[in-house]
Design a protein around this motif. Structure first.
Motif, PDB file in Angstrom:
ATOM      1  N   VAL B  68      16.126  22.335  59.377  1.00 46.86           N
ATOM      2  CA  VAL B  68      17.255  22.719  58.509  1.00 46.86           C
ATOM      3  C   VAL B  68      17.488  24.230  58.601  1.00 46.86           C
ATOM      4  O   VAL B  68      18.634  24.685  58.731  1.00 46.86           O
ATOM      5  CB  VAL B  68      16.994  22.291  57.046  1.00 46.86           C
ATOM      6  N   ALA B  69      16.396  24.988  58.577  1.00 50.97           N
ATOM      7  CA  ALA B  69      16.537  26.451  58.652  1.00 50.97           C
ATOM      8  C   ALA B  69      17.198  26.856  59.970  1.00 50.97           C
ATOM      9  O   ALA B  69      18.110  27.698  59.989  1.00 50.97           O
ATOM     10  CB  ALA B  69      15.165  27.107  58.517  1.00 50.97           C
ATOM     11  N   LEU B  70      16.767  26.236  61.051  1.00 53.68           N
ATOM     12  CA  LEU B  70      17.354  26.563  62.354  1.00 53.68           C
ATOM     13  C   LEU B  70      18.831  26.164  62.403  1.00 53.68           C
ATOM     14  O   LEU B  70      19.675  26.911  62.909  1.00 53.68           O
ATOM     15  CB  LEU B  70      16.585  25.851  63.474  1.00 53.68           C
ATOM     16  N   LEU B  71      19.126  24.996  61.848  1.00 51.07           N
ATOM     17  CA  LEU B  71      20.528  24.542  61.846  1.00 51.07           C
ATOM     18  C   LEU B  71      21.399  25.458  60.984  1.00 51.07           C
ATOM     19  O   LEU B  71      22.541  25.768  61.335  1.00 51.07           O
ATOM     20  CB  LEU B  71      20.621  23.104  61.347  1.00 51.07           C
ATOM     21  N   LEU B  72      20.842  25.890  59.841  1.00 53.92           N
ATOM     22  CA  LEU B  72      21.605  26.804  58.971  1.00 53.92           C
ATOM     23  C   LEU B  72      21.890  28.115  59.704  1.00 53.92           C
ATOM     24  O   LEU B  72      22.985  28.667  59.604  1.00 53.92           O
ATOM     25  CB  LEU B  72      20.841  27.071  57.675  1.00 53.92           C
ATOM     26  N   GLY B  73      20.879  28.572  60.452  1.00 52.90           N
ATOM     27  CA  GLY B  73      21.079  29.782  61.251  1.00 52.90           C
ATOM     28  C   GLY B  73      22.195  29.587  62.259  1.00 52.90           C
ATOM     29  O   GLY B  73      23.083  30.434  62.401  1.00 52.90           O
ATOM     30  N   LEU B  74      22.186  28.438  62.929  1.00 49.71           N
ATOM     31  CA  LEU B  74      23.232  28.149  63.916  1.00 49.71           C
ATOM     32  C   LEU B  74      24.601  28.028  63.247  1.00 49.71           C
ATOM     33  O   LEU B  74      25.614  28.465  63.796  1.00 49.71           O
ATOM     34  CB  LEU B  74      22.905  26.850  64.653  1.00 49.71           C
ATOM     35  N   LEU B  79      29.894  30.140  62.279  1.00 50.80           N
ATOM     36  CA  LEU B  79      30.960  30.540  61.348  1.00 50.80           C
ATOM     37  C   LEU B  79      31.314  32.013  61.530  1.00 50.80           C
ATOM     38  O   LEU B  79      32.474  32.397  61.506  1.00 50.80           O
ATOM     39  CB  LEU B  79      30.527  30.279  59.904  1.00 50.80           C
ATOM     40  N   ARG B  80      30.278  32.827  61.708  1.00 57.64           N
ATOM     41  CA  ARG B  80      30.500  34.268  61.840  1.00 57.64           C
ATOM     42  C   ARG B  80      31.304  34.564  63.109  1.00 57.64           C
ATOM     43  O   ARG B  80      32.271  35.290  63.085  1.00 57.64           O
ATOM     44  CB  ARG B  80      29.146  34.988  61.868  1.00 57.64           C
ATOM     45  N   MET B  81      30.889  33.929  64.188  1.00 55.99           N
ATOM     46  CA  MET B  81      31.598  34.174  65.444  1.00 55.99           C
ATOM     47  C   MET B  81      33.022  33.636  65.375  1.00 55.99           C
ATOM     48  O   MET B  81      33.961  34.252  65.844  1.00 55.99           O
ATOM     49  CB  MET B  81      30.844  33.542  66.616  1.00 55.99           C
ATOM     50  N   GLY B  82      33.187  32.477  64.756  1.00 57.18           N
ATOM     51  CA  GLY B  82      34.527  31.913  64.604  1.00 57.18           C
ATOM     52  C   GLY B  82      35.362  32.751  63.671  1.00 57.18           C
ATOM     53  O   GLY B  82      36.558  32.962  63.876  1.00 57.18           O
ATOM     54  N   GLY B  83      34.702  33.302  62.604  1.00 65.12           N
ATOM     55  CA  GLY B  83      35.421  34.062  61.594  1.00 65.12           C
ATOM     56  C   GLY B  83      35.926  35.392  62.085  1.00 65.12           C
ATOM     57  O   GLY B  83      36.908  35.929  61.570  1.00 65.12           O
ATOM     58  N   THR B  84      35.288  35.966  63.103  1.00 67.10           N
ATOM     59  CA  THR B  84      35.717  37.270  63.590  1.00 67.10           C
ATOM     60  C   THR B  84      36.887  37.147  64.561  1.00 67.10           C
ATOM     61  O   THR B  84      37.452  38.131  64.981  1.00 67.10           O
ATOM     62  CB  THR B  84      34.572  37.978  64.326  1.00 67.10           C
ATOM     63  N   LEU B  85      37.237  35.958  64.900  1.00 68.66           N
ATOM     64  CA  LEU B  85      38.320  35.801  65.874  1.00 68.66           C
ATOM     65  C   LEU B  85      39.674  35.875  65.167  1.00 68.66           C
ATOM     66  O   LEU B  85      39.874  35.205  64.148  1.00 68.66           O
ATOM     67  CB  LEU B  85      38.170  34.469  66.607  1.00 68.66           C
ATOM     68  N   PRO B  86      40.609  36.667  65.673  1.00 64.81           N
ATOM     69  CA  PRO B  86      41.858  36.908  64.970  1.00 64.81           C
ATOM     70  C   PRO B  86      42.750  35.673  64.839  1.00 64.81           C
ATOM     71  O   PRO B  86      43.524  35.582  63.911  1.00 64.81           O
ATOM     72  CB  PRO B  86      42.536  37.977  65.831  1.00 64.81           C
ATOM     73  N   TRP B  87      42.635  34.746  65.779  1.00 66.59           N
ATOM     74  CA  TRP B  87      43.564  33.608  65.743  1.00 66.59           C
ATOM     75  C   TRP B  87      43.200  32.564  64.698  1.00 66.59           C
ATOM     76  O   TRP B  87      43.813  31.539  64.603  1.00 66.59           O
ATOM     77  CB  TRP B  87      43.640  32.955  67.123  1.00 66.59           C
TER      78      TRP B  87
END
Lengths: 400, 481
Positions: B68-74, B79-87
């Motif tokens: 679970v911890a590893l999955l939460l990290g992923l 989310l972070r990588m997706g969230g930084t994308l402007p589109w």
């Protein structure tokens, strides 16, 4: 005006398709009714034949030989009743009953046909008359109490004690059917519940597989409807609308899928009745093979809680033996079970602390209580201790 | 028993897969949400099993909190990588208006889908492992691993006897890939106990994900809502597929999902040229190899289609010539038998085929056409699929051949079907066809891809047959004069 024309155009594929489907259905049903009105065809569809082996005697177990039942007459004034596997049937649909033997009896026998409409209804019983050397029959049309729905049917036999005959089958011969009855028979076949079985994971048989399968019938219905659509298109000179063809296919799909949905819902009802509201272990108790689960629980009580190696042996490795050993293996997990043999391997493979579990009449391995050892093969043996089990047909040993 | 743990086990992998599928996807075209959810679930669940294998290989105990911890990290990373994308803030696609009978039909299809999926989910929820291999082969390993918190080895009977240890197990199917038992183990870990019924809930989710992926890909391809929902209904109403959900525990549904999603993405890549779809095709085809051995065979179905796209006519002629000469040589010398590095064995003759990674097969013609006809056209496993699909193929063939992408898609599906027919007619698998044990299950693995291709092909058909080009009312009145 333009929007009205557009609306008409929009709906045109729909009503054209509906019309084609309705006409096609009428054509097909007329054809089916005409076909099954012929005696040689309706007999195949409507007669109900029960193989001898499917009958249940009221006096204990009886031997079967292939699909025949070996009937041994009790004698001494006692009569033997053989119950037909009938859930419920419409008496009015059947005109006569006929039984067939595989060999002529040496002593005279008397056969009776008996039925009840409901558990409260008194039993109606009529003697059958010999039809030929190997058959007896009864005209049901002339029986005043043969009407409404019949809930249970039995054959009753009496004669000289010990007389033995092979009963091949019992057939209820259908009356010459009306159109309504043919439609009913066909629909009953198509809507017959299939439910889950060991085969289900490999495929679904579907409705009416024995006589008139639903799927090719629906395909034929669509082919005729498509031909009609094509005819309309040629007459109307507007071409065959793609939407109509798609709607046609979808209609056929919906028909077979509604039957499947009905089957799923009926099965869901049975599953709910069997398992709903139960926790994990209770579900195992409620499963069809609960007796194997209970055996596993008894074995578990004799084993340590940490996983141990178990050599599980059965008399054979196929059929019922295979199912029982694999199921027992499953219920014993996470114990480390090896279960695909009828005897033990070389003694060098057995370790102290291993267990040997014999399920059923395993004769390849025997235990000598005096020397406390298990023997098998030419001269293989291992020192072992028998653990008390209160269940016949189940023996458990610990290797020492 | 922990309901929170169960919810975590069922939803966390889905969220992780969906989050990672958002990456690098500009805009929110119609159907994208469904593709993300559908592909995201299969990626998340099969990805979780790979993660569990990695954790075990690293020597760590297979405990729920660690995974679970590893999955939460992923999840956070995705989310972070997706969230930084402007589109991310690009406008959503506008929904289409439906009216008249289309609206009524859409409502009917959605209602049927809802009833079907809900009913199947209830069946899974109540029924303990039922079909033979589900408890005799797949579930067995899940129970052992769940209790041991480690992927204890399953070996042949001989190796088991030689090992003489309590932490080495044996089973009739010890060589099966571990993904499916790991899915059950994962849910059991979430629950905190083994439960014969609840460990199968991912099968119901897998069916829903397959439906979402099919719907989303058709919408991405420009299909209408009605068409996409209709195709999804056709797919999810197939009795064989429904049975594999209701009687959960076999690997075929997961194989159908991974290969189906790969085939859909592959066809989308052929038509749109989107690299993302190409990458998904490769990814899900590879995931399929971790579900069942057939996954490796289905990988081959993409190669000829890739050849159609990437190779010119001369290259094709050269390949055909080389293959013909190779076959001729094989026939002349009586076969090929090579020992490969690493102990692998490659053997091919007209009587036997041995490919590394797959079981050796004896070759010979076995006419099982009667059985095939019965299973596909008489019995009720496939509804009308095998009546309609070949018909559609024949009608759409001229147009499909004219278009390069459609031609390659056609090559892909016919290669897959050709492989199946080869297995049924020329290998020992014919026995399973005769017994009726595998014919539908193997075909199930191909059908999502075939269904997608069929709907694509149907979209290429003209609105009418036999009426020529539509004639305007003005031209009609001119000719009347």
């Amino acid at each position: 005006m333009a929007s009205r024309r557009s609306a008409v155009q929009d709906w045109r594929p729909v009503w054209e398709t509906m019309l084609a489907l309705v006409i096609s259905a009428i054509v097909l049903w007329t054809g089916l009714i005409a076909y099954y009105s012929l005696p040689r065809h309706y007999a195949r569809l409507a007669n109900k034949t029960y193989l001898g082996a499917s009958l249940r005697p009221d006096l204990g177990e009886m031997k079967t030989l292939g699909t025949d039942l070996v009937v041994t007459v009790p004698g001494g004034g006692r009569r033997l009743a053989l119950l037909l596997p009938v859930a419920e049937l419409q008496a009015a649909a059947f005109a006569a009953v006929r039984i067939r033997l595989s060999g002529a009896p040496t002593q005279p026998l008397r056969w009776y046909f008996a039925w009840r409409r409901s558990p409260e209804d008194p039993r109606h019983e009529v003697p059958l008359r010999p039809a030929d050397e190997l058959g007896w029959a009864l005209d049901l049309k002339s029986q005043p109490s043969w009407h409404d729905r019949v809930g249970s049917i039995a054959l009753i036999v009496e004669g000289t004690q010990g007389e033995s005959v092979q009963l091949a089958d019992v057939t209820l011969l259908a009356k010459r059917p009306t159109a309504g009855r043919i439609v009913r028979w066909i629909l009953d076949g198509w809507l017959e519940p299939e439910g889950w079985s060991g085969y289900s994971i490999n495929g679904v048989v579907g409705g009416g597989a024995a006589e008139l399968p639903l799927l090719p019938s629906v395909a034929l219905w669509l082919v005729v409807a498509c031909a009609l659509l094509l005819g309309m298109a040629l007459l109307g000179r507007h071409g065959l609308h793609m939407g109509s063809v798609v709607a046609l296919a979808l209609a056929g799909w919906l028909v077979v899928d509604l039957r499947w949905q009905l089957d799923l819902l009926r099965q869901l009802g049975s599953t709910r009745a069997q398992f709903a509201g139960l926790y994990h272990m209770d579900r195992r108790e409620a499963a069809d093979d609960t007796e194997i689960f209970q055996l596993a629980q008894l074995v578990r009580d004799r084993l340590p809680s940490r996983p141990v190696r178990i050599f599980l042996l059965t008399p054979g490795t196929t059929g019922d033996d295979q199912y029982r050993r694999l199921r027992l293996n499953y219920y014993l997990l996470p114990h480390n079970v090896m279960s695909d043999d009828t005897t033990l391997p070389d003694s060098r493979y057995l370790r102290r602390g291993d267990y040997v579990l014999l399920l059923g009449a395993v004769t390849a391995v025997h235990f000598d209580a005096q020397v406390q050892a298990l023997y098998w093969g030419a001269d293989e043996w291992v020192s072992a201790m028998r653990l008390a089990m209160r269940v016949p047909g189940l023996r458990l040993y610990r290797v020492r | 028993m922990s309901w929170l743990g169960l919810a975590t086990a069922l939803l966390l992998p889905w969220a992780v897969g969906t989050a990672w599928l958002r990456l690098g996807w500009p805009g929110r075209p119609a159907g994208a949400w469904a593709v993300r959810l559908g592909y995201g679930y299969v990626l998340g669940m099969l990805g979780t099993t790979l993660l569990m294998r990695l954790v075990d290989a690293a020597g760590l105990p297979l405990r729920f909190p660690i995974i679970v911890a590893l999955l939460l990290g992923l999840l956070l990373l995705g989310l972070r990588m997706g969230g930084t994308l402007p589109w991310r803030r690009a406008p959503a696609a506008v929904g289409e208006e439906l009216s008249g009978w289309r609206e009524a039909l859409l409502a009917l299809l959605l209602a049927l889908l809802a009833v079907r999926l809900a009913g199947l989910a209830m069946e899974v929820y109540w029924r303990p492992l039922y079909p033979w291999d589900a408890w005799a082969s797949w579930g067995q390993r899940a129970i052992v691993w769940f209790h041991a918190h480690a992927l204890l080895p399953f070996v042949s009977k001989t190796a088991w006897l030689e090992a003489g240890r309590t932490d080495v197990y044996t089973s009739g199917a010890y060589w099966y890939p571990p993904s499916v038992p790991l899915i059950q183990m994962w849910v059991a870990q979430g629950l905190g106990q083994w439960d014969d019924a609840l460990v199968n809930l991912p099968w119901a989710q897998c069916a829903a994900a397959l439906g979402l992926a099919c719907y989303g890909q058709l919408r991405l391809a420009g299909g209408s809502v009605l068409l996409a929902v209709g195709a999804t209904y056709l797919l999810l109403s197939l009795p064989v597929l429904d049975t594999h959900v209701a009687l959960a525990g076999y690997a075929d549904l997961w194989m159908a999902a991974s290969y189906g999603l790969a085939a859909m993405a592959f066809m989308q890549w052929l038509h749109s040229g989107e690299r993302r779809q190409g990458a998904w095709a490769l990814l899900f085809a590879l995931l399929g190899t971790q579900v069942k051995q057939e996954g490796l065979v289905w990988m081959f179905s993409f190669l000829p289609a890739l050849g159609v796209v990437r190779l010119g006519r001369r290259a094709w002629m050269a390949i055909t010539a080389v293959l013909s000469i190779a076959m001729l040589l094989l026939w002349l010398v009586g076969g090929l038998d090579l020992r490969l590095p690493g102990g692998a064995h490659l053997a091919a003759s007209f009587g036997r085929l041995e490919i590394p990674g797959l079981p050796a097969v004896a070759l010979g013609y076995h006419p099982v056409w009667e059985e095939l006809t019965r299973y596909l056209f008489v019995y009720g496993s496939w509804h009308l699929f095998w009546y309609l699909w070949p018909l559609l193929l024949v009608i759409a063939l001229p147009r499909a051949v004219a278009d390069k992408a459609a031609r390659a898609s056609l090559v892909q599906v016919t290669t897959a079907l050709g492989l199946v027919l080869f297995m049924f007619l020329f290998t020992d698998i014919y026995r399973w066809v005769k017994e009726g044990t595998a014919v539908n299950r193997i075909l199930l693995q191909l059908v999502p891809g075939l269904m997608f291709f069929g709907v694509h092909a149907a979209r290429m058909l003209p609105g009418r047959f036999g009426a020529g080009a539509p004639v305007s009312p003005a031209r009609c009145s001119q000719s009347a004069r």
